[in-house]
Design a protein around this motif. Sequence first.
Motif, short mmCIF file in Angstrom:
data_model
loop_
_atom_site.label_atom_id
_atom_site.label_comp_id
_atom_site.label_asym_id
_atom_site.label_seq_id
_atom_site.Cartn_x
_atom_site.Cartn_y
_atom_site.Cartn_z
N PHE A 99 -10.05 41.97 -8.76
CA PHE A 99 -9.01 42.11 -9.75
C PHE A 99 -8.27 40.80 -9.90
O PHE A 99 -8.50 39.84 -9.16
CB PHE A 99 -8.06 43.25 -9.37
CG PHE A 99 -8.79 44.54 -9.17
CD1 PHE A 99 -8.62 45.27 -8.01
CD2 PHE A 99 -9.68 45.02 -10.11
CE1 PHE A 99 -9.31 46.45 -7.80
CE2 PHE A 99 -10.37 46.19 -9.92
CZ PHE A 99 -10.19 46.92 -8.76
N THR A 100 -7.35 40.75 -10.84
CA THR A 100 -6.61 39.54 -11.14
C THR A 100 -5.29 39.53 -10.39
O THR A 100 -4.50 40.46 -10.52
CB THR A 100 -6.34 39.45 -12.66
OG1 THR A 100 -7.59 39.56 -13.36
CG2 THR A 100 -5.67 38.15 -13.02
N ALA A 101 -5.06 38.49 -9.59
CA ALA A 101 -3.78 38.33 -8.90
C ALA A 101 -2.72 37.95 -9.93
O ALA A 101 -3.01 37.26 -10.91
CB ALA A 101 -3.89 37.25 -7.83
N ALA A 102 -1.51 38.42 -9.71
CA ALA A 102 -0.43 38.20 -10.67
C ALA A 102 -0.15 36.72 -10.94
O ALA A 102 0.21 36.35 -12.05
CB ALA A 102 0.84 38.89 -10.19
N ALA A 112 -12.61 34.28 -15.88
CA ALA A 112 -13.24 35.25 -14.97
C ALA A 112 -13.59 36.53 -15.72
O ALA A 112 -14.67 37.10 -15.51
CB ALA A 112 -12.30 35.56 -13.80
N MET A 113 -12.71 36.98 -16.60
CA MET A 113 -12.99 38.19 -17.38
C MET A 113 -14.15 37.95 -18.34
O MET A 113 -15.02 38.81 -18.49
CB MET A 113 -11.74 38.63 -18.14
CG MET A 113 -10.66 39.18 -17.23
SD MET A 113 -9.09 39.48 -18.07
CE MET A 113 -9.55 40.67 -19.30
N ARG A 114 -14.18 36.78 -18.94
CA ARG A 114 -15.27 36.44 -19.87
C ARG A 114 -16.60 36.39 -19.11
O ARG A 114 -17.60 36.94 -19.57
CB ARG A 114 -14.98 35.10 -20.53
CG ARG A 114 -15.89 34.75 -21.66
CD ARG A 114 -15.48 33.44 -22.35
NE ARG A 114 -14.07 33.35 -22.70
CZ ARG A 114 -13.51 33.91 -23.77
NH1 ARG A 114 -14.24 34.61 -24.59
NH2 ARG A 114 -12.23 33.77 -24.02
N GLY A 119 -13.24 43.49 -20.87
CA GLY A 119 -12.19 43.47 -21.89
C GLY A 119 -10.82 43.63 -21.29
O GLY A 119 -9.81 43.31 -21.91
N ALA A 120 -10.76 44.14 -20.04
CA ALA A 120 -9.48 44.37 -19.36
C ALA A 120 -9.68 44.25 -17.86
O ALA A 120 -10.76 44.53 -17.34
CB ALA A 120 -8.95 45.76 -19.70
N SER A 121 -8.62 43.82 -17.17
CA SER A 121 -8.66 43.70 -15.72
C SER A 121 -7.30 44.08 -15.14
O SER A 121 -6.26 43.66 -15.66
CB SER A 121 -8.98 42.25 -15.31
OG SER A 121 -8.96 42.10 -13.91
N LEU A 131 0.08 46.09 -10.96
CA LEU A 131 1.32 45.72 -11.63
C LEU A 131 1.20 45.92 -13.14
O LEU A 131 2.18 46.14 -13.83
CB LEU A 131 1.66 44.26 -11.34
CG LEU A 131 1.83 43.87 -9.88
CD1 LEU A 131 1.97 42.36 -9.75
CD2 LEU A 131 3.03 44.60 -9.29
N GLY A 132 -0.02 45.78 -13.64
CA GLY A 132 -0.26 45.87 -15.07
C GLY A 132 -1.73 45.66 -15.36
O GLY A 132 -2.57 45.67 -14.45
N VAL A 133 -2.03 45.42 -16.64
CA VAL A 133 -3.41 45.21 -17.07
C VAL A 133 -3.43 43.99 -17.99
O VAL A 133 -2.60 43.85 -18.87
CB VAL A 133 -3.96 46.44 -17.82
CG1 VAL A 133 -5.35 46.18 -18.37
CG2 VAL A 133 -3.98 47.66 -16.89
N LEU A 134 -4.39 43.12 -17.74
CA LEU A 134 -4.61 41.96 -18.59
C LEU A 134 -5.78 42.27 -19.50
O LEU A 134 -6.84 42.70 -19.03
CB LEU A 134 -4.93 40.74 -17.71
CG LEU A 134 -5.02 39.40 -18.41
CD1 LEU A 134 -3.69 39.03 -19.06
CD2 LEU A 134 -5.45 38.33 -17.43
N THR A 135 -5.59 42.10 -20.80
CA THR A 135 -6.67 42.35 -21.75
C THR A 135 -7.02 41.07 -22.48
O THR A 135 -6.16 40.20 -22.67
CB THR A 135 -6.30 43.44 -22.77
OG1 THR A 135 -5.08 43.05 -23.43
CG2 THR A 135 -6.10 44.78 -22.11
N ARG A 136 -8.27 40.97 -22.85
CA ARG A 136 -8.74 39.80 -23.61
C ARG A 136 -8.73 40.12 -25.07
O ARG A 136 -9.13 41.20 -25.48
CB ARG A 136 -10.18 39.47 -23.20
CG ARG A 136 -10.29 38.57 -22.05
CD ARG A 136 -11.68 38.05 -21.83
NE ARG A 136 -12.45 37.98 -23.06
CZ ARG A 136 -13.75 38.17 -23.13
NH1 ARG A 136 -14.44 38.47 -22.07
NH2 ARG A 136 -14.39 38.10 -24.27
N ALA A 137 -8.32 39.15 -25.87
CA ALA A 137 -8.43 39.30 -27.32
C ALA A 137 -9.89 39.11 -27.70
O ALA A 137 -10.57 38.26 -27.15
CB ALA A 137 -7.57 38.25 -28.02
#
Length: 138
Positions: A99-102, A112-114, A119-121, A131-137
């Motif tokens: 997962f993605t560290a804050a 890393a997501m690409r 589409g989301a991590s 803490l939340g979710v990071l999404t790619r456009a």
Amino acid sequence: MPPNQPHPVRRPVTETTGRGDRTARDAMTAAGPQLPDDTEIDVALSVLAGAGVDHLLVRDDDGMCSGLVTRADLAAHRAGSWFREETRLRDIVHDRGPFTAADTALGTADGAMRDRMLGASPVVDAQGYALGVLTRAR
């Protein structure tokens, strides 16, 4: 540790930034629905529909983030001939990390997501709670 906070199966992707650089924490959205990994797929689909979202976070018995599952993941599994009503989130294939560290630099997190075609991590703290979710456009 709060029970509604999720733990990564693997260490988070991390590369800290210099001063003033944007981080995953800066770009993430609220975590949204989080379900225990023993939740049945039909229940998870109902939660997704009711919340009007495309993904939800999965948490383990300790409340730590153990994955992210999408509506497409659930629908694909449910459409398979192997589907049984008792199938749990922990029994299906979905993103289980890293997962993605804050504090990960936004460019590093996006790369890393690409690379992983995500589409989301989940964005997690040092202990592995979401803490939340990071999404790619797209």
